[in-house]
Write an enzyme that holds these catalytic residues in place. Structure first.
Site, PDB file in Angstrom:
ATOM      1  N   ASN A   9      -0.918   5.310  -5.977  1.00 27.98           N
ATOM      2  CA  ASN A   9      -2.183   5.002  -5.317  1.00 27.98           C
ATOM      3  C   ASN A   9      -1.963   4.927  -3.821  1.00 27.98           C
ATOM      4  O   ASN A   9      -1.053   4.229  -3.354  1.00 27.98           O
ATOM      5  CB  ASN A   9      -2.721   3.651  -5.805  1.00 27.98           C
ATOM      6  CG  ASN A   9      -3.966   3.229  -5.052  1.00 27.98           C
ATOM      7  OD1 ASN A   9      -5.019   3.840  -5.206  1.00 27.98           O
ATOM      8  ND2 ASN A   9      -3.861   2.193  -4.212  1.00 27.98           N
ATOM      9  N   GLU A  10      -2.756   5.685  -3.081  1.00 27.89           N
ATOM     10  CA  GLU A  10      -2.785   5.598  -1.623  1.00 27.89           C
ATOM     11  C   GLU A  10      -1.384   5.585  -1.020  1.00 27.89           C
ATOM     12  O   GLU A  10      -1.020   4.693  -0.252  1.00 27.89           O
ATOM     13  CB  GLU A  10      -3.605   4.387  -1.186  1.00 27.89           C
ATOM     14  CG  GLU A  10      -5.047   4.469  -1.646  1.00 27.89           C
ATOM     15  CD  GLU A  10      -5.945   3.376  -1.096  1.00 27.89           C
ATOM     16  OE1 GLU A  10      -5.429   2.434  -0.459  1.00 27.89           O
ATOM     17  OE2 GLU A  10      -7.174   3.457  -1.321  1.00 27.89           O
ATOM     18  N   ALA A  11      -0.609   6.606  -1.365  1.00 27.19           N
ATOM     19  CA  ALA A  11       0.767   6.694  -0.857  1.00 27.19           C
ATOM     20  C   ALA A  11       0.818   7.016   0.630  1.00 27.19           C
ATOM     21  O   ALA A  11       1.896   6.978   1.229  1.00 27.19           O
ATOM     22  CB  ALA A  11       1.553   7.749  -1.638  1.00 27.19           C
ATOM     23  N   ASP A  42      -4.807  10.822  -4.956  1.00 23.26           N
ATOM     24  CA  ASP A  42      -5.535   9.562  -4.761  1.00 23.26           C
ATOM     25  C   ASP A  42      -5.143   8.896  -3.448  1.00 23.26           C
ATOM     26  O   ASP A  42      -4.698   7.750  -3.404  1.00 23.26           O
ATOM     27  CB  ASP A  42      -5.338   8.631  -5.959  1.00 23.26           C
ATOM     28  CG  ASP A  42      -6.377   8.889  -7.038  1.00 23.26           C
ATOM     29  OD1 ASP A  42      -7.542   8.535  -6.820  1.00 23.26           O
ATOM     30  OD2 ASP A  42      -6.031   9.463  -8.092  1.00 23.26           O
ATOM     31  N   HIS A  92      -9.858   9.028  -1.762  1.00 25.35           N
ATOM     32  CA  HIS A  92     -10.718   7.846  -1.778  1.00 25.35           C
ATOM     33  C   HIS A  92     -11.674   7.854  -0.583  1.00 25.35           C
ATOM     34  O   HIS A  92     -11.379   8.463   0.452  1.00 25.35           O
ATOM     35  CB  HIS A  92      -9.865   6.571  -1.745  1.00 25.35           C
ATOM     36  CG  HIS A  92      -8.958   6.438  -2.916  1.00 25.35           C
ATOM     37  ND1 HIS A  92      -7.965   5.466  -2.984  1.00 25.35           N
ATOM     38  CD2 HIS A  92      -8.865   7.148  -4.068  1.00 25.35           C
ATOM     39  CE1 HIS A  92      -7.323   5.590  -4.137  1.00 25.35           C
ATOM     40  NE2 HIS A  92      -7.850   6.607  -4.800  1.00 25.35           N
TER      41      HIS A  92
END
Length: 559
Positions: A207-209, A245, A282
């Site tokens: 998530n949101e790397a 993401d 996102h």
């Protein structure tokens, strides 16, 4: 003869229309629908949800809410959760969860335990919900976190948000062990749930790397992604894999990811590129607290959506891939407090949801994006105070107004019809300026498979301040058969399908008794109202009063 609601509401409406004050307190609006002209399709992108806290799904109110989500479109609703691979005993906390799937013996041999994660997925599937399976975060035994780094964070609402970042956010010590974990998990899922079932899931990594959730370089993430995808595909060659993401549209990180998965050298296989079945990013808004009230930031979210769509279609090899906005919300942290987040319990959240989804559909059409999902990072927070102000769909098992908007979305048909509102804020203005002047009173009309027409109408403004209601003159033309003389109306506003308003009217009890609880559940329901229409030639016409921050659905006709 206009639209009139049943029983006492009909008399009240008639009296209201009869007074001269009506003209001063409402804004006249004309909405016209052509039931004979289809303009395209309306994909059911609203059927995706998610949360940081995976273990809430198995708790009493979590199970209850999942059942309601599953009813929206049984078998077609998806849920994404963080922390599914975290080490721990499964005790939930804010922005935390664990399943203990992976530990090691003293000499470094893997121990796999699927008990906790099976319980979560079993709970989804039993309620008509499928996994949008996030592969993360890093089990403690594999984490390269520096010595002394805590593994489970101690964050709570009000703390610095960065305090959530701890030992789970680091790359693995051994990429082969990481890949083997993902392979064995996927193989286990196929054995437990069946190949055909697991083929319907989404698989994505982390998530949101490009933000705080990843304590390494972008290239290191691409490696993590490659090894995980290779593990999934080795167990199930037909699995639906994608990502990344990213936080927002992703900037240079997303550019690098797209180049890597199309033309880069795969870290796990040595081949060119990485299998990619869908792309995900996102998009969040930015509310503020201005002059004693909440001001929403719909423009911020829409601009980020547009940037993401541009990136998703930039490379020809990926331009037609399905796109999922993996988190799409009015702001960034569901569990964070603050006066700017006071919109969450009431109709500001529900009207924002209707207005923002309408523009996301419109942007996807403009950018020729194959939009498959818009995931609302909204679930519930177990055993918390009533209407505590978190971004959620229900409080203590009682739906908030926003959940009813998703129930309205679920009644829309697949074919979009020509529809115009003379008070709908144009997309470019909403995206650049927000809704700061005149309110946005807009519409989407669709045809259902049985021939009925479903018309969604919203009345939104960025500022949470009183404003005139909309006196809507509705005309639905283009009927080929008998023009309908009746319709059905559902409402979500200050007086309808609004448990928060009912709770405040009770005196805001923090320990409602059984009778009060039943009344709150009842107040959250959205009973249909019988409406009357006036046939005029090949059209059905009528009037509807919609308060500011209200949402309504009108369904009429049929074979």
């Amino acid at each position: 003869m206009g639209i009139h609601v049943a029983a006492g509401r009909a008399l009240a409406a008639a009296a209201f229309f009869a007074t001269p004050l009506f003209a001063q307190q409402t804004r006249p609006v004309t909405i016209t629908v052509d039931a004979g002209r289809t303009t395209g399709t309306l994909p059911p992108v609203w059927r995706f949800f998610g949360a940081d806290e995976p273990n809430y799904a198995t708790m009493k109110d979590g199970r209850k809410l999942l059942l309601e989500l599953g009813k929206l479109r049984p078998g077609g609703v998806y849920f994404r959760a963080h922390n599914l691979l975290n080490t721990g005993d499964g005790t939930p906390a804010f922005k935390w969860g664990s399943t203990n799937v992976y530990t090691e013996t003293k000499d470094g041999k893997p121990i796999y335990d699927w008990t906790g994660v099976d319980r979560i997925i079993d709970t989804y599937l039993a309620r008509g919900v499928r996994p949008y399976l996030q592969i993360g975060f890093m089990p403690e035994a594999l984490s390269t976190a520096p010595p002394g780094t805590p593994y489970q964070h101690s964050w709570r609402p009000g703390f610095d948000y960065n305090a959530i970042i701890s030992g789970w956010a680091y790359p693995p010590k051994d990429y082969d062990k990481w890949r083997e974990l993902v392979y064995r998990w996927t193989r286990h899922n196929v054995e437990r749930y069946g190949r055909a079932e697991v083929e319907r899931w989404y698989f994505e990594v982390w998530n949101e790397a490009n933000g705080a959730y990843w304590k390494a370089s972008p290239e290191e993430f691409y490696k993590l992604h490659d090894y995980a995808v290779d593990g999934v595909r080795r167990a199930l060659p037909t699995a639906r894999v994608g990502g990344p993401d990213s936080a927002g549209a992703g900037g240079a990180f997303m550019d690098g990811f797209l180049r890597h998965v199309t033309s880069g050298t795969n870290y796990a296989t040595g081949q060119t590129g990485t299998p990619t079945d869908f792309l995900a990013f996102h998009a969040k808004g930015q509310p503020s607290f201005v002059d004693g009230h909440v001001r929403m930031g719909i423009a911020t979210q829409l601009k980020e959506v547009d940037r993401g769509f541009v990136k998703a279609t930039a490379l020809p090899a990926l331009a037609t891939k399905p796109v999922v906005i993996g988190e799409s919300d009015p702001e960034g942290c569901a569990a964070c407090p603050g006066p700017e987040n006071a919109y969450r319990n009431g109709t500001m959240y529900s009207s924002y949801t209707a207005a923002s989804f309408a523009r996301i559909w419109e942007l996807a059409e403009r950018r020729h994006v194959n939009l498959e999902g818009v995931l609302s990072w909204s679930f519930e927070f177990e055993n918390q105070p009533w209407f505590a102000g978190y971004r959620q769909l229900a409080s203590n098992g009682v739906p908030l107004p926003v959940l009813n908007v998703f129930r309205l979305f679920a009644q829309l048909g697949p074919d979009r019809l020509a529809a115009v509102s003379d008070a709908q804020v144009p997309l470019d203005i909403a995206m650049t300026q927000g809704v700061r002047g005149a309110a946005d009173i807009g519409t989407i009309a669709t045809r259902l498979a049985d021939g009925r027409v479903a018309i969604l109408i919203w009345h939104y403004h960025d500022d949470d301040v009183p404003g005139p209601a909309a006196a809507i003159q509705l005309s639905v033309a283009g009927w080929k058969g008998t023009v309908p003389s009746s319709a059905t109306l559902w409402r979500v506003d200050g007086d309808h399908a609004n448990a928060y308003a009912a709770w405040k009217a009770m005196g805001a009890p923090q320990s409602p008794d059984q009778t009060q609880y039943a009344a709150l559940e009842k107040s959250a329901e959205m009973p249909p109202e019988t409406l009357n229409l006036t046939p005029k030639g090949r059209a059905a016409t009528g009037t509807l009063v919609l308060p500011r921050q209200g949402v309504a659905l009108v369904v009429l006709g049929g074979r």
